[in-house]
Design a protein around this motif. Sequence first.
Motif, PDB file in Angstrom:
ATOM      1  N   VAL B  20       0.841  -1.203   0.000  1.00 12.23           N
ATOM      2  CA  VAL B  20       0.000   0.000   0.000  1.00 12.23           C
ATOM      3  C   VAL B  20       0.874   1.251   0.000  1.00 12.23           C
ATOM      4  N   GLY B  21       1.920   1.228   0.844  1.00  9.19           N
ATOM      5  CA  GLY B  21       2.799   2.394   0.954  1.00  9.19           C
ATOM      6  C   GLY B  21       3.561   2.678  -0.334  1.00  9.19           C
ATOM      7  N   LEU B  22       4.073   1.601  -0.948  1.00  7.31           N
ATOM      8  CA  LEU B  22       4.905   1.800  -2.144  1.00  7.31           C
ATOM      9  C   LEU B  22       4.109   2.360  -3.328  1.00  7.31           C
ATOM     10  N   VAL B  23       2.842   1.988  -3.436  1.00  8.19           N
ATOM     11  CA  VAL B  23       2.061   2.471  -4.581  1.00  8.19           C
ATOM     12  C   VAL B  23       1.198   3.690  -4.235  1.00  8.19           C
ATOM     13  N   ALA B  24       1.335   4.184  -2.986  1.00  5.76           N
ATOM     14  CA  ALA B  24       0.423   5.236  -2.518  1.00  5.76           C
ATOM     15  C   ALA B  24       0.373   6.473  -3.428  1.00  5.76           C
ATOM     16  N   PRO B  25       1.534   6.991  -3.879  1.00  7.97           N
ATOM     17  CA  PRO B  25       1.440   8.205  -4.718  1.00  7.97           C
ATOM     18  C   PRO B  25       0.658   7.938  -6.013  1.00  7.97           C
ATOM     19  N   ASP B  26       0.920   6.782  -6.652  1.00  6.96           N
ATOM     20  CA  ASP B  26       0.164   6.424  -7.854  1.00  6.96           C
ATOM     21  C   ASP B  26      -1.315   6.211  -7.529  1.00  6.96           C
ATOM     22  N   MET B  27      -1.579   5.584  -6.395  1.00  9.89           N
ATOM     23  CA  MET B  27      -2.966   5.265  -6.056  1.00  9.89           C
ATOM     24  C   MET B  27      -3.778   6.536  -5.844  1.00  9.89           C
ATOM     25  N   GLU B  28      -3.121   7.587  -5.347  1.00  7.97           N
ATOM     26  CA  GLU B  28      -3.835   8.859  -5.209  1.00  7.97           C
ATOM     27  C   GLU B  28      -4.326   9.352  -6.563  1.00  7.97           C
ATOM     28  N   ARG B  29      -3.476   9.168  -7.588  1.00  5.67           N
ATOM     29  CA  ARG B  29      -3.880   9.602  -8.934  1.00  5.67           C
ATOM     30  C   ARG B  29      -4.950   8.677  -9.501  1.00  5.67           C
ATOM     31  N   VAL B  30      -4.869   7.399  -9.157  1.00  2.00           N
ATOM     32  CA  VAL B  30      -5.939   6.480  -9.583  1.00  2.00           C
ATOM     33  C   VAL B  30      -7.266   6.920  -8.969  1.00  2.00           C
ATOM     34  N   ASN B  31      -7.226   7.256  -7.675  1.00  3.36           N
ATOM     35  CA  ASN B  31      -8.459   7.673  -7.006  1.00  3.36           C
ATOM     36  C   ASN B  31      -9.030   8.945  -7.624  1.00  3.36           C
ATOM     37  N   ALA B  32      -8.144   9.868  -7.972  1.00  3.78           N
ATOM     38  CA  ALA B  32      -8.609  11.108  -8.613  1.00  3.78           C
ATOM     39  C   ALA B  32      -9.230  10.796  -9.970  1.00  3.78           C
ATOM     40  N   LEU B  60      -7.567  -3.697  -4.365  1.00  7.12           N
ATOM     41  CA  LEU B  60      -6.466  -4.631  -4.541  1.00  7.12           C
ATOM     42  C   LEU B  60      -6.105  -4.764  -6.018  1.00  7.12           C
ATOM     43  N   ARG B  61      -7.124  -4.824  -6.895  1.00  6.97           N
ATOM     44  CA  ARG B  61      -6.859  -5.057  -8.313  1.00  6.97           C
ATOM     45  C   ARG B  61      -6.089  -3.897  -8.949  1.00  6.97           C
ATOM     46  N   PRO B  62      -6.551  -2.646  -8.771  1.00  6.48           N
ATOM     47  CA  PRO B  62      -5.733  -1.561  -9.333  1.00  6.48           C
ATOM     48  C   PRO B  62      -4.343  -1.492  -8.688  1.00  6.48           C
ATOM     49  N   MET B  63      -4.277  -1.850  -7.410  1.00  5.56           N
ATOM     50  CA  MET B  63      -2.974  -1.856  -6.736  1.00  5.56           C
ATOM     51  C   MET B  63      -2.005  -2.798  -7.447  1.00  5.56           C
ATOM     52  N   LEU B  64      -2.533  -3.917  -7.949  1.00  2.00           N
ATOM     53  CA  LEU B  64      -1.680  -4.888  -8.635  1.00  2.00           C
ATOM     54  C   LEU B  64      -1.160  -4.330  -9.963  1.00  2.00           C
ATOM     55  N   THR B  65      -2.002  -3.548 -10.655  1.00  5.10           N
ATOM     56  CA  THR B  65      -1.532  -2.916 -11.893  1.00  5.10           C
ATOM     57  C   THR B  65      -0.398  -1.941 -11.582  1.00  5.10           C
ATOM     58  N   LEU B  66      -0.573  -1.158 -10.526  1.00  5.18           N
ATOM     59  CA  LEU B  66       0.466  -0.199 -10.138  1.00  5.18           C
ATOM     60  C   LEU B  66       1.732  -0.944  -9.703  1.00  5.18           C
ATOM     61  N   ALA B  67       1.540  -2.037  -8.964  1.00  4.94           N
ATOM     62  CA  ALA B  67       2.695  -2.778  -8.442  1.00  4.94           C
ATOM     63  C   ALA B  67       3.505  -3.408  -9.570  1.00  4.94           C
ATOM     64  N   THR B  68       2.815  -4.061 -10.530  1.00  2.52           N
ATOM     65  CA  THR B  68       3.572  -4.709 -11.608  1.00  2.52           C
ATOM     66  C   THR B  68       4.231  -3.676 -12.512  1.00  2.52           C
ATOM     67  N   ALA B  69       3.585  -2.511 -12.675  1.00  2.46           N
ATOM     68  CA  ALA B  69       4.230  -1.443 -13.450  1.00  2.46           C
ATOM     69  C   ALA B  69       5.515  -0.998 -12.752  1.00  2.46           C
ATOM     70  N   ALA B  70       5.441  -0.872 -11.423  1.00  2.00           N
ATOM     71  CA  ALA B  70       6.627  -0.463 -10.656  1.00  2.00           C
ATOM     72  C   ALA B  70       7.694  -1.557 -10.694  1.00  2.00           C
ATOM     73  N   LYS B  81      -4.406   5.147 -15.624  1.00  2.00           N
ATOM     74  CA  LYS B  81      -5.718   4.966 -16.265  1.00  2.00           C
ATOM     75  C   LYS B  81      -6.100   3.486 -16.351  1.00  2.00           C
ATOM     76  N   LEU B  82      -5.113   2.631 -16.623  1.00  2.00           N
ATOM     77  CA  LEU B  82      -5.451   1.201 -16.703  1.00  2.00           C
ATOM     78  C   LEU B  82      -5.878   0.669 -15.337  1.00  2.00           C
ATOM     79  N   ALA B  83      -5.221   1.157 -14.272  1.00  6.70           N
ATOM     80  CA  ALA B  83      -5.609   0.731 -12.919  1.00  6.70           C
ATOM     81  C   ALA B  83      -7.033   1.188 -12.620  1.00  6.70           C
ATOM     82  N   ALA B  84      -7.358   2.415 -13.004  1.00  3.59           N
ATOM     83  CA  ALA B  84      -8.728   2.909 -12.792  1.00  3.59           C
ATOM     84  C   ALA B  84      -9.717   2.078 -13.611  1.00  3.59           C
ATOM     85  N   ALA B  85      -9.314   1.722 -14.838  1.00  2.00           N
ATOM     86  CA  ALA B  85     -10.189   0.909 -15.692  1.00  2.00           C
ATOM     87  C   ALA B  85     -10.440  -0.455 -15.051  1.00  2.00           C
TER      88      ALA B  85
END
Lengths: 337, 337
Positions: B20-32, B60-70, B81-85
């Motif tokens: 959760v911590g490692l993807v947090a900055p990206d996840m904020e943009r996903v939430n927006a 969890l699912r969008p988190m996985l997109t962010l995690a594998t990208a990282a 955008k793919l995580a949001a999708a």
Amino acid sequence: MGVVVAFEEKQPTPQIDSLVGLVAPDMERVNATILARTGSDVTMIPEVANHLISSGGKRLRPMLTLATAALCDYPGEGHVKLAAAVEFMHTATLLHDDVVDESDMRRGKLAARMLWGNEASVLVGDFLLGQAFKMMVEVGSLPCLDVLSTAAAVIAEGEVMQLSAAKDTQTTEDAYLAVIRAKTAALFAAACEVGPILARRGRAEIAACRSYGLNLGIAFQLIDDALDYGGSSAKLGKNTGDDFREGKITLPVVLAFRRGSEQERAFWRKALEQGEVGEADLDAAIAIMRKHRALEDTVERARHYGKMARDALELFAPSPIKQAMLDAVEFAISRAH
Amino acid sequence: MGVVVAFEEKQPTPQIDSLVGLVAPDMERVNATILARTGSDVTMIPEVANHLISSGGKRLRPMLTLATAALCDYPGEGHVKLAAAVEFMHTATLLHDDVVDESDMRRGKLAARMLWGNEASVLVGDFLLGQAFKMMVEVGSLPCLDVLSTAAAVIAEGEVMQLSAAKDTQTTEDAYLAVIRAKTAALFAAACEVGPILARRGRAEIAACRSYGLNLGIAFQLIDDALDYGGSSAKLGKNTGDDFREGKITLPVVLAFRRGSEQERAFWRKALEQGEVGEADLDAAIAIMRKHRALEDTVERARHYGKMARDALELFAPSPIKQAMLDAVEFAISRAH
């Protein structure tokens, strides 16, 4: 002095046959694609999908994709899969609509939800949407994907809009137009737009085809709305009265309500908002509509959009396919007579 | 002689916090992005969508997109955008599932369909699917579109498969696995696969991420199934018994049914096939499951898929994000204790 009977020159009824004929070879391949792509090891999927797909819809939307591709001399193969995708999007919408409207019948057959349940209608609709997107991706044109995915979102938005406005007799003509632009005309527009995009035509021709589809779609829906109250002729079709019984607000109602007396408005409110519909009420509704020319004027409005559709095609050189597309507009409107 | 108390080394409970911590900055943009893309002039759409989206799902699912990208050092923007999708696809599935299952509750709140009706749940689900595809198209990666549109069709196919097998106590473990591979694990797999695709990694790394997601998804679903009967511990969660009351056939039932006596099988048939569930029946069901170790073995099976998920990541060099992804597997499984 004898009675003079005006000798009306008999106008031939406009036909859609020439469009059907011109796209027939492509349409055969679309039909084969549709059949192949509803296949699944999960037997309920082809059962439910084909119940609706094989029930004699006109396949007008995929026909438009094939027609605009031909109009723009597209030499490739992509239009077949996109046309099938368009039909799948339409079928998915019908399956979901039946659940939303709690309809018992569709195209003169029992609705899928009556045979397999709401669950199957929702899920098989989702499957067809997924397959539609898969086919679009296979064609590989991002601009076409953009057009069709935007249409998918707009159609759903239009359906929700209709749900929010449901049974509201105060609906304005503008508000109603916004609904049918989204829920019906957006798919006609998208179906027509992907043809010139595939053929790599310029912006003007893409916009022309889109405009043809959009306005044809609006005209088509308005005529459907008029037909639900018997159209402008006296003979009633087999689906007459469906919208009335479901409390749907369509343009004939919007016009009759606005033009009506307080007593007539009370009638509409009772029937459509409270859903109190007796045996004789459909006849009463049609009588009020005729009194205020609501059906004739709905057809007149459709004619206006039909003209816009025809004019949109002006920039294309004369050709048999262009003429067939122009005739299709007349055909769509003449259904109401 | 005094009593010897064994000194157990305290195993720290595996945590998902580091992921959760490692993807947090990206996840904020996903939430927006999620917030922006549920916007519509049709006010019912953001209302229904946000009722569910803001109800505290783990994402969890969008988190996985962010995690594998990282994990694959993707330097671009498309993963947001793919995580949001991916989250929209998941949310659409939940909205449609509630209609299909006639569920009253979702994530401890009233299901959207109880507040806005089945109609709104079906149509807003369709809208979110449309928006999901629009976002994918905007990212413009055809291979990612291929992966996600295939997942959409497979998920729907899995749901229909589940519907066809519903209430059938004869379901085999294999048949059950086929359902959850399609309806749950396919989206986990797709969510993980698009990360390395965006980062233009090779086939081996793409397959590795896909395998991680697929197996994590299976493990995740199996643990959910066990938790619905209280997991392998004695304490019952707030959703305990939902599957039982809805007659859902899950792995704990499959195992308990096969291992049970004729009398016990009659119990399962009556409860799940005929839907005759009394007050004390959930406790009886759990007791039969414990007797046959059905819950413990469901968790054991989940552990097996968890190991496959972990091994799939072996070809990646050690890094904090890799470690966090490995910990996430342990976390998913440890929920059942």
